[in-house]
Scaffold this active site. Structure first.
Site, PDB file in Angstrom:
ATOM      1  NE  ARG A 184     -34.486   2.429 -18.791  1.00 19.97           N
ATOM      2  CZ  ARG A 184     -33.614   2.942 -18.360  1.00 19.97           C
ATOM      3  NH1 ARG A 184     -34.588   3.557 -17.177  1.00 19.97           N
ATOM      4  NH2 ARG A 184     -32.649   2.884 -17.671  1.00 19.97           N
ATOM      5  CG  ASP A 233     -39.257  10.296 -13.974  1.00 23.36           C
ATOM      6  OD1 ASP A 233     -39.702  11.023 -14.131  1.00 23.36           O
ATOM      7  OD2 ASP A 233     -38.021   9.590 -14.033  1.00 23.36           O
ATOM      8  CD  GLU A 271     -37.917   7.974 -21.633  1.00 26.56           C
ATOM      9  OE1 GLU A 271     -39.014   7.380 -21.047  1.00 26.56           O
ATOM     10  OE2 GLU A 271     -36.918   8.121 -21.444  1.00 26.56           O
ATOM     11  CG  HIS A 322     -35.971   9.034 -18.251  1.00 30.54           C
ATOM     12  ND1 HIS A 322     -36.292   8.165 -18.470  1.00 30.54           N
ATOM     13  CD2 HIS A 322     -35.315   8.404 -17.004  1.00 30.54           C
ATOM     14  CE1 HIS A 322     -35.700   6.864 -18.363  1.00 30.54           C
ATOM     15  NE2 HIS A 322     -34.910   7.763 -17.556  1.00 30.54           N
TER      16      HIS A 322
HETATM   17  P1  NAI Z   1     -31.074  -3.081  -9.310  1.00 25.30           P
HETATM   18  O1  NAI Z   1     -30.422  -4.094 -10.591  1.00 25.30           O
HETATM   19  O2  NAI Z   1     -30.162  -2.701  -8.656  1.00 25.30           O
HETATM   20  O3  NAI Z   1     -32.986  -3.732  -9.085  1.00 25.30           O
HETATM   21  C1  NAI Z   1     -33.524  -4.355  -9.964  1.00 25.30           C
HETATM   22  C2  NAI Z   1     -34.471  -5.494  -9.658  1.00 25.30           C
HETATM   23  O4  NAI Z   1     -35.123  -6.174 -10.397  1.00 25.30           O
HETATM   24  C3  NAI Z   1     -33.085  -6.591  -9.071  1.00 25.30           C
HETATM   25  O5  NAI Z   1     -33.686  -6.803  -7.852  1.00 25.30           O
HETATM   26  C4  NAI Z   1     -33.666  -7.722 -10.515  1.00 25.30           C
HETATM   27  O6  NAI Z   1     -34.144  -9.269  -9.124  1.00 25.30           O
HETATM   28  C5  NAI Z   1     -35.035  -7.415 -10.675  1.00 25.30           C
HETATM   29  N1  NAI Z   1     -36.151  -8.319 -11.916  1.00 25.30           N
HETATM   30  C6  NAI Z   1     -35.095  -8.766 -12.665  1.00 25.30           C
HETATM   31  N2  NAI Z   1     -36.062  -9.262 -13.797  1.00 25.30           N
HETATM   32  C7  NAI Z   1     -37.055  -9.196 -12.535  1.00 25.30           C
HETATM   33  C8  NAI Z   1     -38.190  -9.515 -13.877  1.00 25.30           C
HETATM   34  N3  NAI Z   1     -39.068  -9.952 -14.259  1.00 25.30           N
HETATM   35  N4  NAI Z   1     -39.622  -9.739 -11.951  1.00 25.30           N
HETATM   36  C9  NAI Z   1     -39.383  -8.355 -11.398  1.00 25.30           C
HETATM   37  N5  NAI Z   1     -38.060  -7.905 -10.942  1.00 25.30           N
HETATM   38  C10 NAI Z   1     -37.511  -8.261 -11.944  1.00 25.30           C
HETATM   39  O7  NAI Z   1     -31.718  -2.327 -10.756  1.00 25.30           O
HETATM   40  P2  NAI Z   1     -31.309  -0.416  -9.927  1.00 25.30           P
HETATM   41  O8  NAI Z   1     -31.322   0.297  -9.886  1.00 25.30           O
HETATM   42  O9  NAI Z   1     -33.067  -0.868  -8.197  1.00 25.30           O
HETATM   43  O10 NAI Z   1     -32.745   0.921 -11.353  1.00 25.30           O
HETATM   44  C11 NAI Z   1     -34.093  -0.381 -11.847  1.00 25.30           C
HETATM   45  C12 NAI Z   1     -34.812   0.349 -12.328  1.00 25.30           C
HETATM   46  O11 NAI Z   1     -34.536   1.669 -12.903  1.00 25.30           O
HETATM   47  C13 NAI Z   1     -33.530  -0.040 -14.054  1.00 25.30           C
HETATM   48  O12 NAI Z   1     -33.548  -0.894 -14.651  1.00 25.30           O
HETATM   49  C14 NAI Z   1     -33.631   1.419 -15.152  1.00 25.30           C
HETATM   50  O13 NAI Z   1     -34.149   0.704 -15.730  1.00 25.30           O
HETATM   51  C15 NAI Z   1     -34.539   2.462 -13.858  1.00 25.30           C
HETATM   52  N6  NAI Z   1     -34.170   3.936 -13.544  1.00 25.30           N
HETATM   53  C16 NAI Z   1     -34.564   4.995 -13.622  1.00 25.30           C
HETATM   54  C17 NAI Z   1     -34.403   5.809 -13.322  1.00 25.30           C
HETATM   55  C18 NAI Z   1     -35.223   7.248 -14.115  1.00 25.30           C
HETATM   56  O14 NAI Z   1     -34.542   8.550 -13.481  1.00 25.30           O
HETATM   57  N7  NAI Z   1     -35.980   7.192 -14.454  1.00 25.30           N
HETATM   58  C19 NAI Z   1     -32.897   6.051 -13.162  1.00 25.30           C
HETATM   59  C20 NAI Z   1     -32.535   5.124 -12.507  1.00 25.30           C
HETATM   60  C21 NAI Z   1     -32.944   3.429 -12.917  1.00 25.30           C
END
Ligand code: NAI
Length: 345
Positions: free
Chosen positions: A232, A256, A261, A293
């Protein structure tokens, strides 16, 4: 039983993937290219379900309006929900999301950006189209043996770590809940800033992670650091990043996502004057790659997004529950007591 679903920020690729499920679900779609805003919220009247994407800002006033129009469900067709005032929505509006649609799509895009950047593919592509076969200025560096710092090793961060390990890189990571993976070395954020050659962000955006990369953390990083953000935009203070690029401290940035945005991405603004000077200056840099994105955008991910969104809607409309419901209590380390009973409130 048929449901009326209004989809905002719906582009051709969304329409194609959702229409592909018309035989399976008895649904009537209303697609709008515009985002859901206070000006457009009245378009939701008469719908059962409103379906939004990452740049629709769901504020308290929009939540009030949706409640007034009797909307039964807000279906996010994305995993992140930083764009929704989920605390205000609690008790007023049920919200479902797509927790994972293709972590590989995002992780592979992060690596595609990294390789493009460090091997100057974006420059070579333009040169050879003009029959300029000079190699001057295209020297890159090997990824093999480099240290990558991954922040957030959930679904996407883990895939990205696996890809980096395949390249022979050393993986350092920071996560609030570390995974049990002997090939990843968990460490502190400070060590990540100090030791990494490349840093990739894969954590959610929240109060704790807002501007995680800022003037002071940038200073701690190695000169020449490559920063990748497919998570993000507001995880990075863009002004501080731009300054560090200007001083030659940051070697490259692969973005990305961008913190401002919402009014720019997903639209063709090629004939317009861009008011955002920070983004314009970032894009002008030879060592910055911006995609709008796009990391999620694969055929597989679009199929999974439509399928899970429609499953969520169908399940919720029939049973009043969904395993993919979210609320601010679920997001705070599973404090949601309702979840075990099948619905957040
Ligand atoms: P997820 O929920 O599987 O993993 C997120 C990880 O971040 C978890 O392991 C969590 O413990 C960790 N986390 C939470 N707070 C934290 C902190 N303060 N410091 C360090 N780690 C922390 O989520 P996933 O599916 O891996 O997605 C990650 C991010 O990717 C999403 O939040 C979303 O914003 C972004 N995303 C971007 C996309 C794009 O097209 N550019 C598409 C899908 C997701």
């Amino acid at each position: 039983m048929s449901w009326n679903i209004t989809l905002f920020d719906a582009k051709e690729y969304d329409i194609n993937s959702f229409n592909g499920f018309k035989d399976k679900y008895d649904v009537v779609y209303k697609y709008y290219d515009t985002r859901l805003t206070e000006d457009t919220v009245s378009l939701c009247k008469g719908s059962d379900v409103v379906c939004v994407f990452v740049n629709d800002q769901i504020t308290d006033r929009i939540i009030d309006a949706l409640q007034e129009y009797g909307i039964k469900l807000l279906a996010l067709r994305c995993s992140g929900y930083n764009n929704v005032d989920i605390e205000y929505a609690f008790g007023k509006l049920h919200i479902v999301r797509v927790p994972a649609y293709s972590p590989h799509a995002v992780a592979e895009h992060a690596m595609a950006m990294l390789l493009t950047s460090v091997r100057r593919i974006h420059k070579a592509y333009i040169r050879t189209r003009d029959f300029n076969f000079s190699l001057n200025g295209l020297t890159g560096f090997n990824l093999y043996g480099k240290t990558v710092g991954i922040i957030g090793t959930g679904r996407i961060g883990k895939c990205f770590a696996d890809i980096c390990l395949g390249f022979g890189m050393k993986v350092l990571a920071f996560d609030k809940t570390p995974a049990n993976n002997p090939r990843i070395t968990y460490t502190t954020l400070n060590e990540i800033w100090k030791k990494s050659d490349i840093i990739s962000l894969h954590c959610p955006l929240n109060e704790e992670t807002l501007h995680l990369i800022n003037k002071s953390t940038l200073k701690k990083m190695k000169k020449g650091i490559v920063i990748i953000n497919t998570s993000r935009g507001a995880l990075i203070d863009s002004k501080a990043l731009l300054n560090s690029i200007k001083t030659r401290h940051v070697g490259a940035a692969c973005l990305d996502v961008y913190e401002e945005e919402a009014n720019l991405f997903f639209r063709d603004l090629s004939g317009h004057i861009i008011d955002d000077d920070i983004l314009a200056r970032l894009i002008s840099m030879p060592n910055v790659i911006v995609s709008s994105h796009q990391a999620f955008l694969t055929e597989e991910a679009l199929y999974n997004i439509a399928e899970t969104t429609l499953n969520n809607i169908n399940e919720f409309m029939i049973t009043g529950t969904s395993k993919n419901e979210i609320c601010y209590k679920c997001s705070q380390f599973n404090e949601c007591k309702g979840k075990s009973k099948g619905k957040c409130f």
